[in-house]
Motif scaffolding. Structure first.
Motif, PDB file in Angstrom:
ATOM      1  N   GLU A 125       0.834  -1.203   0.000  1.00 20.36           N
ATOM      2  CA  GLU A 125       0.000   0.000   0.000  1.00 20.36           C
ATOM      3  C   GLU A 125       0.874   1.261   0.000  1.00 20.36           C
ATOM      4  O   GLU A 125       0.600   2.226  -0.720  1.00 20.36           O
ATOM      5  CB  GLU A 125      -0.930   0.006   1.210  1.00 20.36           C
ATOM      6  CG  GLU A 125      -1.899   1.182   1.214  1.00 20.36           C
ATOM      7  CD  GLU A 125      -2.924   1.117   2.343  1.00 20.36           C
ATOM      8  OE1 GLU A 125      -3.450   2.185   2.702  1.00 20.36           O
ATOM      9  OE2 GLU A 125      -3.195   0.009   2.853  1.00 20.36           O
ATOM     10  N   VAL A 126       1.929   1.226   0.793  1.00 22.84           N
ATOM     11  CA  VAL A 126       2.848   2.372   0.842  1.00 22.84           C
ATOM     12  C   VAL A 126       3.549   2.551  -0.504  1.00 22.84           C
ATOM     13  O   VAL A 126       3.655   3.672  -1.022  1.00 22.84           O
ATOM     14  CB  VAL A 126       3.892   2.185   1.966  1.00 22.84           C
ATOM     15  CG1 VAL A 126       4.933   3.309   1.914  1.00 22.84           C
ATOM     16  CG2 VAL A 126       3.218   2.164   3.324  1.00 22.84           C
ATOM     17  N   MET A 127       4.019   1.444  -1.103  1.00 24.48           N
ATOM     18  CA  MET A 127       4.713   1.531  -2.384  1.00 24.48           C
ATOM     19  C   MET A 127       3.803   2.053  -3.482  1.00 24.48           C
ATOM     20  O   MET A 127       4.236   2.786  -4.378  1.00 24.48           O
ATOM     21  CB  MET A 127       5.289   0.168  -2.776  1.00 24.48           C
ATOM     22  CG  MET A 127       6.333  -0.397  -1.820  1.00 24.48           C
ATOM     23  SD  MET A 127       7.664   0.763  -1.412  1.00 24.48           S
ATOM     24  CE  MET A 127       8.468   0.953  -2.995  1.00 24.48           C
ATOM     25  N   TYR A 128       2.521   1.690  -3.420  1.00 26.82           N
ATOM     26  CA  TYR A 128       1.567   2.171  -4.411  1.00 26.82           C
ATOM     27  C   TYR A 128       1.416   3.694  -4.319  1.00 26.82           C
ATOM     28  O   TYR A 128       1.374   4.387  -5.341  1.00 26.82           O
ATOM     29  CB  TYR A 128       0.205   1.497  -4.203  1.00 26.82           C
ATOM     30  CG  TYR A 128      -0.852   1.957  -5.179  1.00 26.82           C
ATOM     31  CD1 TYR A 128      -0.788   1.603  -6.528  1.00 26.82           C
ATOM     32  CD2 TYR A 128      -1.912   2.753  -4.757  1.00 26.82           C
ATOM     33  CE1 TYR A 128      -1.759   2.044  -7.429  1.00 26.82           C
ATOM     34  CE2 TYR A 128      -2.886   3.194  -5.652  1.00 26.82           C
ATOM     35  CZ  TYR A 128      -2.801   2.827  -6.987  1.00 26.82           C
ATOM     36  OH  TYR A 128      -3.755   3.272  -7.881  1.00 26.82           O
ATOM     37  N   GLU A 129       1.371   4.207  -3.090  1.00 25.35           N
ATOM     38  CA  GLU A 129       1.258   5.656  -2.904  1.00 25.35           C
ATOM     39  C   GLU A 129       2.526   6.360  -3.385  1.00 25.35           C
ATOM     40  O   GLU A 129       2.454   7.443  -3.989  1.00 25.35           O
ATOM     41  CB  GLU A 129       0.992   5.986  -1.428  1.00 25.35           C
ATOM     42  CG  GLU A 129      -0.360   5.523  -0.921  1.00 25.35           C
ATOM     43  CD  GLU A 129      -1.516   6.141  -1.698  1.00 25.35           C
ATOM     44  OE1 GLU A 129      -1.438   7.347  -2.038  1.00 25.35           O
ATOM     45  OE2 GLU A 129      -2.503   5.420  -1.960  1.00 25.35           O
ATOM     46  N   ILE A 130       3.696   5.770  -3.109  1.00 25.49           N
ATOM     47  CA  ILE A 130       4.951   6.362  -3.588  1.00 25.49           C
ATOM     48  C   ILE A 130       4.979   6.381  -5.115  1.00 25.49           C
ATOM     49  O   ILE A 130       5.417   7.359  -5.726  1.00 25.49           O
ATOM     50  CB  ILE A 130       6.166   5.582  -3.030  1.00 25.49           C
ATOM     51  CG1 ILE A 130       6.268   5.745  -1.513  1.00 25.49           C
ATOM     52  CG2 ILE A 130       7.461   6.057  -3.694  1.00 25.49           C
ATOM     53  CD1 ILE A 130       7.347   4.901  -0.857  1.00 25.49           C
ATOM     54  N   LYS A 153       2.421   6.585  -7.155  1.00 24.40           N
ATOM     55  CA  LYS A 153       1.524   7.637  -7.630  1.00 24.40           C
ATOM     56  C   LYS A 153       2.176   9.013  -7.496  1.00 24.40           C
ATOM     57  O   LYS A 153       2.017   9.876  -8.362  1.00 24.40           O
ATOM     58  CB  LYS A 153       0.202   7.607  -6.858  1.00 24.40           C
ATOM     59  CG  LYS A 153      -0.686   6.422  -7.199  1.00 24.40           C
ATOM     60  CD  LYS A 153      -2.128   6.655  -6.759  1.00 24.40           C
ATOM     61  CE  LYS A 153      -2.254   6.830  -5.264  1.00 24.40           C
ATOM     62  NZ  LYS A 153      -3.663   6.998  -4.820  1.00 24.40           N
ATOM     63  N   LEU A 154       2.898   9.218  -6.411  1.00 24.96           N
ATOM     64  CA  LEU A 154       3.549  10.506  -6.179  1.00 24.96           C
ATOM     65  C   LEU A 154       4.737  10.728  -7.115  1.00 24.96           C
ATOM     66  O   LEU A 154       4.957  11.840  -7.597  1.00 24.96           O
ATOM     67  CB  LEU A 154       4.040  10.596  -4.726  1.00 24.96           C
ATOM     68  CG  LEU A 154       2.983  10.697  -3.628  1.00 24.96           C
ATOM     69  CD1 LEU A 154       3.626  10.488  -2.261  1.00 24.96           C
ATOM     70  CD2 LEU A 154       2.278  12.044  -3.673  1.00 24.96           C
ATOM     71  N   SER A 155       5.509   9.681  -7.362  1.00 27.44           N
ATOM     72  CA  SER A 155       6.747   9.814  -8.132  1.00 27.44           C
ATOM     73  C   SER A 155       6.544   9.704  -9.637  1.00 27.44           C
ATOM     74  O   SER A 155       7.328  10.245 -10.423  1.00 27.44           O
ATOM     75  CB  SER A 155       7.763   8.755  -7.686  1.00 27.44           C
ATOM     76  OG  SER A 155       7.326   7.452  -8.064  1.00 27.44           O
ATOM     77  N   GLY A 156       5.501   8.952 -10.056  1.00 34.66           N
ATOM     78  CA  GLY A 156       5.291   8.712 -11.476  1.00 34.66           C
ATOM     79  C   GLY A 156       6.270   7.706 -12.054  1.00 34.66           C
ATOM     80  O   GLY A 156       6.372   7.547 -13.275  1.00 34.66           O
ATOM     81  N   GLN A 157       6.980   6.982 -11.182  1.00 30.08           N
ATOM     82  CA  GLN A 157       7.958   5.994 -11.648  1.00 30.08           C
ATOM     83  C   GLN A 157       7.275   4.737 -12.180  1.00 30.08           C
ATOM     84  O   GLN A 157       6.180   4.373 -11.751  1.00 30.08           O
ATOM     85  CB  GLN A 157       8.878   5.574 -10.493  1.00 30.08           C
ATOM     86  CG  GLN A 157       9.864   6.629 -10.030  1.00 30.08           C
ATOM     87  CD  GLN A 157      10.553   6.187  -8.755  1.00 30.08           C
ATOM     88  OE1 GLN A 157       9.999   6.312  -7.655  1.00 30.08           O
ATOM     89  NE2 GLN A 157      11.761   5.671  -8.884  1.00 30.08           N
ATOM     90  N   GLU A 158       7.969   4.066 -13.079  1.00 26.74           N
ATOM     91  CA  GLU A 158       7.536   2.741 -13.508  1.00 26.74           C
ATOM     92  C   GLU A 158       7.804   1.768 -12.366  1.00 26.74           C
ATOM     93  O   GLU A 158       8.875   1.806 -11.759  1.00 26.74           O
ATOM     94  CB  GLU A 158       8.312   2.314 -14.758  1.00 26.74           C
ATOM     95  CG  GLU A 158       7.978   0.915 -15.237  1.00 26.74           C
ATOM     96  CD  GLU A 158       8.882   0.443 -16.365  1.00 26.74           C
ATOM     97  OE1 GLU A 158       8.888  -0.773 -16.644  1.00 26.74           O
ATOM     98  OE2 GLU A 158       9.586   1.288 -16.956  1.00 26.74           O
ATOM     99  N   TYR A 159       6.836   0.901 -12.064  1.00 24.74           N
ATOM    100  CA  TYR A 159       6.986  -0.044 -10.959  1.00 24.74           C
ATOM    101  C   TYR A 159       7.485  -1.391 -11.476  1.00 24.74           C
ATOM    102  O   TYR A 159       7.015  -1.896 -12.494  1.00 24.74           O
ATOM    103  CB  TYR A 159       5.651  -0.232 -10.232  1.00 24.74           C
ATOM    104  CG  TYR A 159       5.743  -1.197  -9.065  1.00 24.74           C
ATOM    105  CD1 TYR A 159       6.342  -0.819  -7.870  1.00 24.74           C
ATOM    106  CD2 TYR A 159       5.242  -2.497  -9.170  1.00 24.74           C
ATOM    107  CE1 TYR A 159       6.428  -1.696  -6.802  1.00 24.74           C
ATOM    108  CE2 TYR A 159       5.323  -3.383  -8.111  1.00 24.74           C
ATOM    109  CZ  TYR A 159       5.925  -2.983  -6.929  1.00 24.74           C
ATOM    110  OH  TYR A 159       6.020  -3.871  -5.887  1.00 24.74           O
TER     111      TYR A 159
END
Length: 250
Positions: A195-200, A202-208
């Protein structure tokens, strides 16, 4: 350190910040950030009024000699805590204990859920141990943070930073009180971390990337080694062919 290093960083790089209102004026909170550059641990504290404590590898604190003592003094000054990484499990437990102690003092604790710097600017899977266990053991809110473009300022291995504006985007605090007392449930730890990584993300716009950054670094190292061996074999074969040609001429 905030006046000297923090002031110099803000003056030279002029970092832009969004979401400062989500940082509490007092009380404990966990700042969970992506990790693009060595300089992340300096830019984030520089833009905040409050002290942020991160964990750092013990080698920064126990290197012998004058340079080692200066390095140790610097990292202590910017609020870093030493963690011995010689054993994976021992390092994890030490990080968790350090985080809990910082939060129990009512301070801000900074952590990188990826566990290491991104090797290519993408966002990697968060490790479920440290962040989630500290959050559930203390009940402290988790504030997602995205560092923007810091990898362009100081890529791994580059000593002198490039002068350009980095960004810091801070998200709304996440409350995991619904999982209180479940810090030893591995499925809960994974759910909290994701959940935390998903929010990061969204904030960063990085490819996961759904793998650990350490595994990707290992793959890249092995690929570079294989490429080097391949090039060496090709060079050896070329020399052998040239030598054979020279013998044929004579």
């Amino acid at each position: 350190m905030k006046v000297t290093i923090g002031g110099s960083l803000k003056l030279a790089f002029r970092p832009w910040v969004e979401g400062l209102e989500y940082i509490p004026d007092d009380g404990p909170a966990i700042l969970a950030s992506n990790h693009l550059s060595f300089s992340d641990s300096f830019f984030l504290p520089a833009v905040l009024d409050r002290k942020v404590t991160f964990i750092a590898k013990a080698e920064y604190f126990n290197t012998p000699g004058v340079k080692g003592r200066l390095t140790a003094a610097f990292f202590k000054g910017v609020g870093q805590l030493p963690v011995d990484r010689s054993g994976a499990r021992g390092a994890g437990e030490a990080a968790i204990k350090s985080g809990i102690e910082v939060l129990e003092r009512g301070e801000l604790f900074g952590i990188y859920p990826e566990g290491t710097r991104s090797p290519d600017g993408r966002l990697y899977r968060g490790k479920p141990g440290g962040l989630a266990r500290v959050a559930l053991a203390t009940g402290a809110p988790v504030i997602p943070v995205a560092m923007i473009d810091t990898e362009k300022i100081q890529p791994p291995g580059q000593v002198m930073p490039k002068l350009m504006r980095p960004g810091i985007r801070i998200g709304k605090p996440l409350d995991f009180s619904r999982y209180q007392g479940m810090e030893h449930d591995r499925f809960v730890l994974r759910a909290v971390t994701d959940e935390v990584m998903y929010e990061i993300m969204k904030l960063s716009g990085q490819e996961y990337v759904d793998m650990y950054a350490t595994a990707m670094k290992r793959q890249l190292t092995e690929a570079a080694k294989a490429e080097k061996e391949k090039a060496a074999k090709a060079e050896k074969a070329e020399k052998a062919a040239k030598a054979e040609k020279d013998r044929a001429r004579t």
